[in-house]
Design an enzyme around this catalytic site. Structure first.
Site, short mmCIF file in Angstrom:
data_model
loop_
_atom_site.label_atom_id
_atom_site.label_comp_id
_atom_site.label_asym_id
_atom_site.label_seq_id
_atom_site.Cartn_x
_atom_site.Cartn_y
_atom_site.Cartn_z
N ALA A 8 36.17 32.32 -5.15
CA ALA A 8 35.23 31.28 -4.68
C ALA A 8 33.81 31.83 -4.62
O ALA A 8 32.97 31.33 -3.88
CB ALA A 8 35.66 30.79 -3.30
N ARG A 88 29.77 46.09 -18.20
CA ARG A 88 30.93 45.30 -17.76
C ARG A 88 32.18 46.19 -17.73
O ARG A 88 33.06 46.03 -16.89
CB ARG A 88 31.17 44.12 -18.70
N VAL A 118 37.93 34.97 -16.83
CA VAL A 118 36.46 35.13 -16.78
C VAL A 118 36.11 36.54 -16.30
O VAL A 118 35.13 37.15 -16.75
CB VAL A 118 35.83 34.07 -15.84
N SER A 119 36.91 37.10 -15.39
CA SER A 119 36.61 38.41 -14.79
C SER A 119 36.38 39.45 -15.88
O SER A 119 37.07 39.47 -16.91
CB SER A 119 37.78 38.85 -13.90
N ASP A 148 27.86 33.24 -24.37
CA ASP A 148 26.97 34.01 -25.24
C ASP A 148 26.32 33.10 -26.29
O ASP A 148 25.15 33.28 -26.65
CB ASP A 148 27.77 35.13 -25.94
N ARG A 151 23.49 31.25 -24.74
CA ARG A 151 22.31 32.14 -24.63
C ARG A 151 21.65 32.34 -25.99
O ARG A 151 20.42 32.46 -26.09
CB ARG A 151 22.74 33.48 -24.02
N HIS A 175 32.83 40.50 -25.60
CA HIS A 175 31.83 40.06 -24.61
C HIS A 175 31.28 41.29 -23.90
O HIS A 175 31.64 41.60 -22.76
CB HIS A 175 32.50 39.09 -23.62
N1 LIG Z 1 33.25 36.24 -18.82
C1 LIG Z 1 32.00 35.93 -18.51
O1 LIG Z 1 31.26 35.37 -19.32
C2 LIG Z 1 31.48 36.21 -17.13
C3 LIG Z 1 32.21 36.99 -16.28
N2 LIG Z 1 31.77 37.25 -15.01
C4 LIG Z 1 32.65 38.03 -14.15
O2 LIG Z 1 33.25 37.16 -13.20
C5 LIG Z 1 33.63 37.90 -12.04
C6 LIG Z 1 33.16 37.18 -10.79
O3 LIG Z 1 31.75 37.21 -10.70
P1 LIG Z 1 31.00 36.56 -9.43
O4 LIG Z 1 31.58 35.23 -9.15
O5 LIG Z 1 29.57 36.69 -9.65
O6 LIG Z 1 31.47 37.56 -8.26
P2 LIG Z 1 31.51 37.26 -6.70
O7 LIG Z 1 31.58 38.58 -6.01
O8 LIG Z 1 30.45 36.32 -6.31
O9 LIG Z 1 32.91 36.50 -6.51
C7 LIG Z 1 34.14 37.10 -6.73
C8 LIG Z 1 35.12 36.53 -5.72
O10 LIG Z 1 36.43 37.04 -6.02
C9 LIG Z 1 37.11 37.16 -4.78
N3 LIG Z 1 38.27 38.02 -4.92
C10 LIG Z 1 38.31 39.37 -5.03
N4 LIG Z 1 39.60 39.78 -5.12
C11 LIG Z 1 40.37 38.67 -5.08
C12 LIG Z 1 41.76 38.45 -5.15
N5 LIG Z 1 42.64 39.46 -5.28
N6 LIG Z 1 42.21 37.19 -5.05
C13 LIG Z 1 41.35 36.16 -4.92
N7 LIG Z 1 40.02 36.31 -4.85
C14 LIG Z 1 39.53 37.56 -4.93
C15 LIG Z 1 36.04 37.71 -3.84
O11 LIG Z 1 36.40 37.53 -2.48
C16 LIG Z 1 34.82 36.92 -4.28
O12 LIG Z 1 34.64 35.75 -3.48
C17 LIG Z 1 33.04 39.30 -12.25
O13 LIG Z 1 34.03 40.19 -12.70
C18 LIG Z 1 31.97 39.09 -13.31
O14 LIG Z 1 31.68 40.25 -14.03
C19 LIG Z 1 30.59 36.74 -14.55
C20 LIG Z 1 29.81 35.95 -15.38
C21 LIG Z 1 30.19 35.64 -16.73
O1 LIG Z 2 26.66 40.22 -17.36
C1 LIG Z 2 27.67 40.23 -16.65
O2 LIG Z 2 28.16 41.25 -16.14
C2 LIG Z 2 28.37 38.93 -16.38
C3 LIG Z 2 28.66 38.32 -17.68
O3 LIG Z 2 29.64 38.63 -18.31
C4 LIG Z 2 27.60 37.50 -18.27
O4 LIG Z 2 26.77 36.92 -17.56
O5 LIG Z 2 27.59 37.44 -19.50
#
Ligand SMILES: NC(=O)C1=CN([C@@H]2O[C@H](COP(=O)(O)OP(=O)(O)OC[C@H]3O[C@@H](n4cnc5c(N)ncnc54)[C@H](O)[C@@H]3O)[C@@H](O)[C@H]2O)C=CC1
Ligand SMILES: O=C([O-])CC(=O)C(=O)O
Length: 308
Positions: A8, A88, A118-119, A148, A151, A175
């Site tokens: 969340a 990443r 997504v992670s 991407d 962007r 990515h």
């Molecule tokens: N694939 C993509 O294009 C993108 C990937 N990301 C990735 O998405 C992930 C999340 O980023 P944000 O939302 O900014 O981080 P954030 O820190 O704001 O949110 C992550 C949430 O995950 C929760 N969490 C942690 N462990 C958990 C578990 N075992 N079960 C349930 N919830 C849990 C945390 O409590 C936190 O609320 C990161 O790994 C980031 O690198 C972010 C942007 C783009």
């Molecule tokens: O940059 C990061 O770590 C998060 C992500 O994957 C993005 O925004 O493309």
């Protein structure tokens, strides 16, 4: 249509908000491990419903997977984001454990679900979901290329001094800061190749700015981005939920396509009710082929760090 979003945080909440605003899902469940956090985000978002005109019911859950039962689509955003200066790939140590636990809990309660990962490091986390669950490969989708590509279009429009709606382009490959492969040879402005308007040097700059798009935002924000990531995920969820058969670049398990196998990496796919309905083979220039090969080597190196 029931959608679960795990995490969340910044991306999870943004994703839930865009899904709700588009008003195609009956139910969105947000789940987080932090006590009360998902419930709070869900309540705040529900109080937008009358303002933004949606009927999607959003609920929150603190780590209770029974609330996610029978989800059609589950999105995994749980895990830590990077800080300025990090890659990443450096997130693998913490995020692999989280993604493994979360994906098995999701499938236990929704055995027929489609998972969107997504992670980060996303391609490796997508591969990990294959190794952790017994979902068929068309039901495991990594989100990176859709973001991407958005962007890329932003940077192309900037270089062309054109409205973004006039521009089309796609980014495939891993990515990661080095692994993305912006397909400049295929990019167009209203169906005219962008190379008709931009020099090779300017196009190279556009590609380089695109590849470090996430790092640029992380430097500015102190953490990684969430609006465009959330919007990109909502696009994939909508394409599946509404059986749109749209093409997005997504990370998927390859078995010989693009000359690659036993890894998940971004390639164009058709998304519909069954998840990934087809992998689209596009012809690449020699330079793009070389970049794709190098990108795959990078993803495989990161996959090698997984304890499988
Ligand atoms: N694939 C993509 O294009 C993108 C990937 N990301 C990735 O998405 C992930 C999340 O980023 P944000 O939302 O900014 O981080 P954030 O820190 O704001 O949110 C992550 C949430 O995950 C929760 N969490 C942690 N462990 C958990 C578990 N075992 N079960 C349930 N919830 C849990 C945390 O409590 C936190 O609320 C990161 O790994 C980031 O690198 C972010 C942007 C783009
Ligand atoms: O940059 C990061 O770590 C998060 C992500 O994957 C993005 O925004 O493309």
């Amino acid at each position: 249509m029931k959608v679960t979003v795990v995490g969340a945080g910044a991306v999870g909440a943004s994703c839930a908000e865009y899904i709700a605003i588009k008003n195609f899902a009956s139910e969105v469940v947000i789940l987080d491990i932090k006590e009360g956090y998902a419930e709070g985000k869900a309540m705040d978002l529900m109080q937008c419903a009358s303002l933004n005109g949606f009927d999607t019911k959003i609920t929150g859950s603190t780590n209770d997977y029974s609330k996610t039962a029978d989800s059609d689509i589950c999105v995994i955003t749980s895990g830590i984001p990077r800080k300025p200066g990090m890659t990443r790939e450096e997130l693998i140590g913490i995020n692999a454990g989280i993604v493994k636990t979360v994906s098995s809990s999701l499938v236990e309660h929704s055995p027929n679900t489609i998972i969107i990962v997504v992670s980060n490091p996303m391609d490796t986390m997508t591969y990990l979901v294959h190794k952790t669950t017994d979902l068929p490969k068309h039901k495991i989708i990594g989100m990176g290329g859709a973001l991407d590509s958005a962007r890329f279009k932003y940077r192309l429009a900037e270089a062309l001094e054109a409205p973004i709606s006039d521009v089309d382009g796609m980014v495939i490959g891993g990515h990661s800061d080095k692994g993305m492969v912006p397909l400049t040879s295929h990019a167009t402005r209203n169906s005219i190749k962008v190379s008709e308007f931009l020099t090779e040097e300017r196009l190279t700059q556009v590609a380089e700015d695109t590849k470090v798009g996430g790092a640029t935002l992380t430097k500015l924000l102190g953490t990684s981005a969430w609006y465009a990531p959330g919007a990109a995920v909502s696009g994939l969820v909508q394409a599946i939920a509404c059986d749109q058969k749209k093409i997005f670049p997504c990370s998927t398990l390859l078995d010989g396509e693009y000359g690659l196998s036993d890894l998940c990496i971004g390639v164009p796919v058709v998304l519909g009710r069954n998840g990934i309905e087809r992998i689209v083979d596009v012809s690449l220039s020699d330079a793009e082929k070389d970049h794709m090969k190098a990108s795959a080597e990078g993803v495989k190196k990161t996959n090698g760090l997984l304890e499988l």
